[in-house]
Design an enzyme around this catalytic site. Structure first.
Site, PDB file in Angstrom:
ATOM      1  N   ASN A 274      50.147 -33.803  27.285  1.00  0.00           N
ATOM      2  CA  ASN A 274      49.421 -32.770  26.546  1.00  0.00           C
ATOM      3  C   ASN A 274      48.339 -33.438  25.700  1.00  0.00           C
ATOM      4  O   ASN A 274      48.633 -34.038  24.665  1.00  0.00           O
ATOM      5  CB  ASN A 274      50.396 -31.980  25.664  1.00  0.00           C
ATOM      6  CG  ASN A 274      49.703 -30.919  24.837  1.00  0.00           C
ATOM      7  OD1 ASN A 274      48.562 -30.549  25.090  1.00  0.00           O
ATOM      8  ND2 ASN A 274      50.404 -30.411  23.828  1.00  0.00           N
ATOM      9  N   TRP A 275      47.093 -33.340  26.149  1.00  0.00           N
ATOM     10  CA  TRP A 275      45.995 -34.003  25.448  1.00  0.00           C
ATOM     11  C   TRP A 275      45.655 -33.337  24.124  1.00  0.00           C
ATOM     12  O   TRP A 275      44.954 -33.919  23.303  1.00  0.00           O
ATOM     13  CB  TRP A 275      44.747 -34.014  26.332  1.00  0.00           C
ATOM     14  CG  TRP A 275      44.860 -34.823  27.581  1.00  0.00           C
ATOM     15  CD1 TRP A 275      45.965 -35.480  28.061  1.00  0.00           C
ATOM     16  CD2 TRP A 275      43.816 -35.059  28.537  1.00  0.00           C
ATOM     17  NE1 TRP A 275      45.676 -36.094  29.247  1.00  0.00           N
ATOM     18  CE2 TRP A 275      44.368 -35.862  29.563  1.00  0.00           C
ATOM     19  CE3 TRP A 275      42.484 -34.667  28.618  1.00  0.00           C
ATOM     20  CZ2 TRP A 275      43.616 -36.273  30.660  1.00  0.00           C
ATOM     21  CZ3 TRP A 275      41.741 -35.077  29.713  1.00  0.00           C
ATOM     22  CH2 TRP A 275      42.296 -35.879  30.721  1.00  0.00           C
ATOM     23  N   LYS A 276      46.093 -32.103  23.935  1.00  0.00           N
ATOM     24  CA  LYS A 276      45.731 -31.318  22.748  1.00  0.00           C
ATOM     25  C   LYS A 276      44.193 -31.269  22.631  1.00  0.00           C
ATOM     26  O   LYS A 276      43.506 -31.222  23.654  1.00  0.00           O
ATOM     27  CB  LYS A 276      46.428 -31.871  21.507  1.00  0.00           C
ATOM     28  CG  LYS A 276      47.947 -31.959  21.697  1.00  0.00           C
ATOM     29  CD  LYS A 276      48.694 -32.312  20.437  1.00  0.00           C
ATOM     30  CE  LYS A 276      50.184 -32.373  20.721  1.00  0.00           C
ATOM     31  NZ  LYS A 276      50.974 -32.651  19.506  1.00  0.00           N
TER      32      LYS A 276
ATOM     33  N   HIS B 129      54.038 -23.798  22.296  1.00  0.00           N
ATOM     34  CA  HIS B 129      54.009 -25.088  21.601  1.00  0.00           C
ATOM     35  C   HIS B 129      54.093 -24.854  20.102  1.00  0.00           C
ATOM     36  O   HIS B 129      53.568 -23.872  19.573  1.00  0.00           O
ATOM     37  CB  HIS B 129      52.730 -25.854  21.959  1.00  0.00           C
ATOM     38  CG  HIS B 129      52.751 -27.282  21.534  1.00  0.00           C
ATOM     39  ND1 HIS B 129      52.497 -27.659  20.224  1.00  0.00           N
ATOM     40  CD2 HIS B 129      53.008 -28.420  22.224  1.00  0.00           C
ATOM     41  CE1 HIS B 129      52.598 -28.976  20.145  1.00  0.00           C
ATOM     42  NE2 HIS B 129      52.906 -29.464  21.333  1.00  0.00           N
TER      43      HIS B 129
ATOM     44  N   GLU C 259      52.616 -26.050  17.662  1.00  0.00           N
ATOM     45  CA  GLU C 259      51.335 -25.902  16.958  1.00  0.00           C
ATOM     46  C   GLU C 259      50.778 -24.497  17.136  1.00  0.00           C
ATOM     47  O   GLU C 259      50.186 -23.937  16.202  1.00  0.00           O
ATOM     48  CB  GLU C 259      50.348 -26.958  17.475  1.00  0.00           C
ATOM     49  CG  GLU C 259      50.753 -28.362  17.066  1.00  0.00           C
ATOM     50  CD  GLU C 259      50.203 -29.459  17.950  1.00  0.00           C
ATOM     51  OE1 GLU C 259      50.544 -30.630  17.728  1.00  0.00           O
ATOM     52  OE2 GLU C 259      49.432 -29.150  18.889  1.00  0.00           O
TER      53      GLU C 259
ATOM     54  N   GLU D  26      61.185 -29.262  21.738  1.00  0.00           N
ATOM     55  CA  GLU D  26      60.389 -29.974  20.740  1.00  0.00           C
ATOM     56  C   GLU D  26      61.111 -29.957  19.390  1.00  0.00           C
ATOM     57  O   GLU D  26      61.122 -28.920  18.728  1.00  0.00           O
ATOM     58  CB  GLU D  26      59.061 -29.266  20.484  1.00  0.00           C
ATOM     59  CG  GLU D  26      58.077 -29.129  21.591  1.00  0.00           C
ATOM     60  CD  GLU D  26      56.815 -28.472  21.030  1.00  0.00           C
ATOM     61  OE1 GLU D  26      55.826 -29.191  20.856  1.00  0.00           O
ATOM     62  OE2 GLU D  26      56.846 -27.261  20.729  1.00  0.00           O
TER      63      GLU D  26
ATOM     64  N   GLY E 195      54.511 -36.188  15.484  1.00  0.00           N
ATOM     65  CA  GLY E 195      53.450 -36.704  14.639  1.00  0.00           C
ATOM     66  C   GLY E 195      53.879 -37.074  13.230  1.00  0.00           C
ATOM     67  O   GLY E 195      53.052 -37.214  12.338  1.00  0.00           O
TER      68      GLY E 195
ATOM     69  N   SER F 108      57.669 -36.837  20.447  1.00  0.00           N
ATOM     70  CA  SER F 108      57.144 -38.190  20.231  1.00  0.00           C
ATOM     71  C   SER F 108      57.804 -39.240  21.123  1.00  0.00           C
ATOM     72  O   SER F 108      58.178 -40.321  20.667  1.00  0.00           O
ATOM     73  CB  SER F 108      57.288 -38.604  18.754  1.00  0.00           C
ATOM     74  OG  SER F 108      56.514 -37.756  17.932  1.00  0.00           O
TER      75      SER F 108
ATOM     76  N   GLY G 146      52.671 -36.225  23.930  1.00  0.00           N
ATOM     77  CA  GLY G 146      51.461 -35.965  23.168  1.00  0.00           C
ATOM     78  C   GLY G 146      50.584 -37.196  23.073  1.00  0.00           C
ATOM     79  O   GLY G 146      49.896 -37.570  24.012  1.00  0.00           O
ATOM     80  N   GLY G 147      50.615 -37.870  21.923  1.00  0.00           N
ATOM     81  CA  GLY G 147      49.713 -38.989  21.668  1.00  0.00           C
ATOM     82  C   GLY G 147      49.749 -40.080  22.720  1.00  0.00           C
ATOM     83  O   GLY G 147      48.711 -40.643  23.082  1.00  0.00           O
TER      84      GLY G 147
END
Length: 253
Positions: free
Chosen positions: A9-11, A97, A99, A169, A175, A215, A236-237
């Site tokens: 997921n590049w966001k 998600h 967010e 999640e 994060g 994460s 994610g990251g």
């Protein structure tokens, strides 16, 4: 046999040129995906068409949108419909998600509508669920996640559920520098699978893929993915760095 999936997921990150380079670097890594293994790129909306062109001749690689609209079509400036996504070759769509739930106040009821539209247009929902830190501290995470499943998924038929992937999640581990232990991840994944079994039967529960979305990184992916009820990860990251993403994909083996 349920699928093993790593989804990146590049966001809201990367330019088109950077995203193209990232996909090419992952494709050039010489990955040998086994039967039932999938890699999914969830790019920003503007990059979907280009990303599809890059992966189209690579078996086992798929494309996801990071969201879709809760309405079929109409005067919803800035929204992107499930039908639009299907028309450009999207395979999966991330829905629910944390967010989106937090920043855009997406409720379980809204997500149920989005899931219906995704399925009606041939998209596979990658449905996110999970608890914030205060719920984990209160040790009521099971009840919290069970309600998310019930209010967003349980109107589906068993046949429809076959096209749904669940991602757990732990919001407190996204994060923040915190990471759920493999035991914590396994416990919740097993709980989710038991909930699906209670609603849809043992076969449905055994066949649904449940990904970990808190994460995951190269240093913990092997341990997480070795848990019996963890079928991969929503990354994610670490999905923004080709070498890290490739290492996580290799952890599926």
């Amino acid at each position: 046999m349920r699928k093993k999936i790593v989804a990146g997921n590049w966001k809201m990150n990367l330019t088109l040129a950077q995203g193209e380079q990232l996909i090419n670097d992952v494709l050039a890594a010489g990955l040998h995906l086994q039967e039932g293994q999938e890699v999914v790129f969830a790019t920003p909306f503007p990059y979907l068409v280009k990303a599809k062109a890059l992966i189209k001749n690579n078996p086992g690689f798929f494309l996801a949108s990071q969201n879709s609209a809760s309405e079929k079509s109409g005067a919803y400036t800035g929204e992107v419909s499930a039908e639009m996504l299907q028309s450009v070759g999207v395979d999966y769509v991330i829905l629910g998600h944390s967010e989106r739930r937090e920043y855009f106040q997406e409720s379980n009821a809204v997500l149920a509508k989005k899931i219906d539209l995704a399925l009606a247009n041939g998209l596979k929902p990658l449905f996110c669920c999970g608890e914030p830190l205060e719920v984990r501290k209160a040790e009521t995470q099971n009840e919290y996640v069970a309600k998310q499943l019930e209010e967003s998924l349980y109107h589906l038929t068993a046949e429809q559920l076959k096209n749904v992937v669940i991602a757990y999640e732990p919001i407190w581990a996204i994060g923040t520098g915190l990471t759920a232990s493999a035991a914590q991840a396994q416990d919740m994944h097993a709980f989710i699978r038991a909930q699906i079994a209670a609603k849809y039967g043992r076969e449905a529960a055994l066949n649904i893929s449940i990904l970990y979305g808190g994460s995951a990184k190269p240093s913990n992916a092997v341990e997480l993915f070795s848990c019996p009820d963890v079928d991969g990860g929503l990354i994610g990251g670490a999905s923004l760095v080709a070498a890290d993403f490739v290492a996580i994909i290799k952890a599926l083996a």
